[in-house]
Scaffold this motif. Structure first.
Motif, short mmCIF file in Angstrom:
data_model
loop_
_atom_site.label_atom_id
_atom_site.label_comp_id
_atom_site.label_asym_id
_atom_site.label_seq_id
_atom_site.Cartn_x
_atom_site.Cartn_y
_atom_site.Cartn_z
N HIS A 150 0.75 -1.20 -0.01
CA HIS A 150 -0.11 0.08 -0.03
C HIS A 150 0.61 1.28 -0.02
O HIS A 150 0.28 2.40 -0.06
CB HIS A 150 -0.99 -0.15 1.24
CG HIS A 150 -2.14 -1.15 1.22
ND1 HIS A 150 -3.05 -0.89 0.07
CD2 HIS A 150 -2.25 -2.12 1.97
CE1 HIS A 150 -3.77 -2.20 0.29
NE2 HIS A 150 -3.32 -2.86 1.16
N THR A 151 2.28 1.18 0.19
CA THR A 151 3.15 2.22 0.21
C THR A 151 3.30 2.47 -1.12
O THR A 151 3.75 1.65 -2.01
CB THR A 151 4.06 1.99 1.13
OG1 THR A 151 3.75 1.73 2.24
CG2 THR A 151 5.02 3.36 1.22
N SER A 152 3.55 3.83 -1.54
CA SER A 152 4.02 4.19 -2.96
C SER A 152 5.42 3.69 -3.01
O SER A 152 6.38 3.88 -2.09
CB SER A 152 3.87 5.77 -3.04
OG SER A 152 4.30 6.22 -4.31
N PRO A 153 5.79 3.04 -4.11
CA PRO A 153 7.16 2.67 -4.41
C PRO A 153 8.32 3.73 -3.99
O PRO A 153 9.49 3.37 -3.49
CB PRO A 153 7.20 2.41 -5.69
CG PRO A 153 5.88 2.32 -6.29
CD PRO A 153 4.94 3.00 -5.32
N ASP A 154 8.01 4.85 -4.39
CA ASP A 154 9.18 6.09 -4.10
C ASP A 154 9.43 6.38 -2.47
O ASP A 154 10.39 6.88 -2.17
CB ASP A 154 8.60 7.30 -4.84
CG ASP A 154 7.37 7.97 -4.41
OD1 ASP A 154 6.56 7.27 -4.17
OD2 ASP A 154 7.12 9.23 -4.63
N LYS A 155 8.39 5.78 -1.69
CA LYS A 155 8.49 5.89 -0.37
C LYS A 155 9.19 4.79 0.38
O LYS A 155 9.54 4.78 1.55
CB LYS A 155 7.24 6.22 0.08
CG LYS A 155 6.63 7.66 0.02
CD LYS A 155 5.33 8.04 0.47
CE LYS A 155 5.01 9.45 -0.04
NZ LYS A 155 3.60 9.91 0.61
N LEU A 156 9.38 3.82 -0.45
CA LEU A 156 9.89 2.43 0.27
C LEU A 156 11.51 2.67 0.17
O LEU A 156 12.08 3.20 -0.91
CB LEU A 156 9.58 1.49 -0.54
CG LEU A 156 7.88 1.13 -0.50
CD1 LEU A 156 7.82 -0.25 -1.54
CD2 LEU A 156 7.71 0.63 1.04
N LYS A 157 12.13 2.00 1.23
CA LYS A 157 13.60 1.95 1.05
C LYS A 157 13.98 0.85 0.20
O LYS A 157 13.28 0.11 -0.51
CB LYS A 157 14.12 1.53 2.64
CG LYS A 157 13.81 2.31 3.56
CD LYS A 157 13.94 1.80 5.01
CE LYS A 157 13.68 2.74 6.07
NZ LYS A 157 13.92 1.99 7.37
N ALA A 158 15.16 0.90 -0.35
CA ALA A 158 15.54 0.23 -1.49
C ALA A 158 15.41 -1.24 -0.99
O ALA A 158 15.01 -2.20 -1.82
CB ALA A 158 17.17 0.38 -1.69
N GLU A 159 15.80 -1.76 -0.04
CA GLU A 159 15.61 -3.40 0.59
C GLU A 159 14.09 -3.59 0.78
O GLU A 159 13.86 -4.69 0.30
CB GLU A 159 16.40 -3.68 2.01
CG GLU A 159 15.99 -2.69 3.05
CD GLU A 159 16.69 -1.37 3.23
OE1 GLU A 159 16.52 -0.66 4.36
OE2 GLU A 159 17.52 -0.95 2.61
N GLU A 160 13.27 -2.62 0.90
CA GLU A 160 11.66 -2.93 1.16
C GLU A 160 11.45 -3.05 -0.28
O GLU A 160 10.60 -3.94 -0.72
CB GLU A 160 11.19 -1.88 1.67
CG GLU A 160 11.35 -1.81 3.13
CD GLU A 160 10.59 -0.65 3.82
OE1 GLU A 160 10.20 -0.64 4.97
OE2 GLU A 160 10.56 0.43 3.14
N GLN A 161 11.83 -2.31 -1.52
CA GLN A 161 11.75 -2.27 -2.85
C GLN A 161 11.92 -3.87 -3.19
O GLN A 161 11.20 -4.41 -4.02
CB GLN A 161 12.16 -1.27 -3.52
CG GLN A 161 11.53 0.01 -3.33
CD GLN A 161 12.10 1.13 -4.28
OE1 GLN A 161 13.14 0.90 -4.95
NE2 GLN A 161 11.61 2.36 -3.99
N ASP A 162 13.28 -4.26 -2.89
CA ASP A 162 13.79 -5.72 -3.26
C ASP A 162 12.91 -6.67 -2.77
O ASP A 162 12.66 -7.58 -3.52
CB ASP A 162 15.38 -5.80 -3.11
CG ASP A 162 16.01 -4.79 -3.60
OD1 ASP A 162 15.74 -4.45 -4.96
OD2 ASP A 162 17.22 -4.56 -3.25
N GLU A 163 12.42 -6.72 -1.70
CA GLU A 163 11.69 -7.66 -0.76
C GLU A 163 10.52 -7.70 -1.34
O GLU A 163 9.63 -8.72 -1.75
CB GLU A 163 11.50 -7.19 0.59
CG GLU A 163 10.87 -8.38 1.34
CD GLU A 163 10.55 -7.57 2.90
OE1 GLU A 163 9.97 -8.41 3.81
OE2 GLU A 163 11.27 -6.87 3.35
N LEU A 164 9.62 -6.46 -1.82
CA LEU A 164 8.37 -6.53 -2.48
C LEU A 164 8.42 -7.15 -3.93
O LEU A 164 7.53 -7.92 -4.45
CB LEU A 164 8.02 -5.14 -2.61
CG LEU A 164 6.73 -4.90 -3.43
CD1 LEU A 164 5.38 -5.54 -2.43
CD2 LEU A 164 6.36 -3.39 -3.42
N LYS A 165 9.65 -6.81 -4.58
CA LYS A 165 9.78 -7.45 -6.08
C LYS A 165 9.88 -8.99 -5.73
O LYS A 165 9.24 -9.50 -6.79
CB LYS A 165 10.99 -6.88 -6.69
CG LYS A 165 10.88 -5.63 -7.16
CD LYS A 165 12.01 -4.88 -7.95
CE LYS A 165 11.76 -3.47 -8.12
NZ LYS A 165 13.11 -2.97 -8.53
#
Length: 171
Positions: free
Chosen positions: A44-59
């Motif tokens: 639910h968080t906009s991707p630009d507000k996620l940390k790099a490791e959170e973006q990787d985890e989400l992917k």
């Protein structure tokens, strides 16, 4: 049915559309046995507000199942629609979103797209007036919570006072 007017959530996506995406993403998470709130927050968080490791985890998590990935991408696409700066570009982006997602292989996205089609006029009003009903929806939610917590007030005046105390306008 309660009247939901508009149009848009202050930061971009109308409450009605967000609710539909939230319910669909929640159901997808339950089906894939997710780890719970952490994934919900990431989704639910906009991707630009996620940390790099959170973006990787989400992917990584989204790559496991195409259903939540399609929902997530449709939500992000809707966010770009509401980021449009002009009335014309907003209406064009909304039409493009509808055309792309109305025939989605995911039933939940098709359902959301049909709802967006039904609310198209109200949603397009956002691009003209940039008005939101989010504060009213929030106040309505607070009143409902007060009613649930109270199990009914015998004195209506005390109920009104409680509402005024908890729903006072932000300074």
């Amino acid at each position: 049915m309660r009247l939901i007017a508009a149009i848009a959530f202050k930061k971009g996506v109308p409450p009605l559309v967000i609710q539909l995406f939230s319910k669909s993403l929640e159901a997808a998470c339950k089906r894939t046995h997710s780890r719970g709130r952490h994934e919900q927050r990431l989704l639910h968080t906009s991707p630009d507000k996620l940390k790099a490791e959170e973006q990787d985890e989400l992917k990584v998590w989204l790559a496991q199942d195409p259903h939540p990935e399609r929902l997530y991408n449709a939500l992000q696409h809707m966010r770009t629609v509401y980021a449009a700066h002009t009335e014309e570009s907003g209406k064009e982006a909304l039409q493009q979103w509808i055309a792309e997602h109305l025939t989605s292989p995911t039933a939940a996205i098709r359902s959301i797209a049909k709802t967006v089609v039904q609310w198209r006029e109200s949603i397009q009003n956002y691009f003209s007036f940039r008005v939101t009903n989010a504060p009213i929806e929030g106040t309505h939610n607070k009143v409902e919570v007060i009613k649930r917590r109270a199990y009914g007030y015998r004195n209506i005046e005390r109920f009104k006072i409680r509402i005024r105390l908890e729903c006072k306008p932000a300074m």
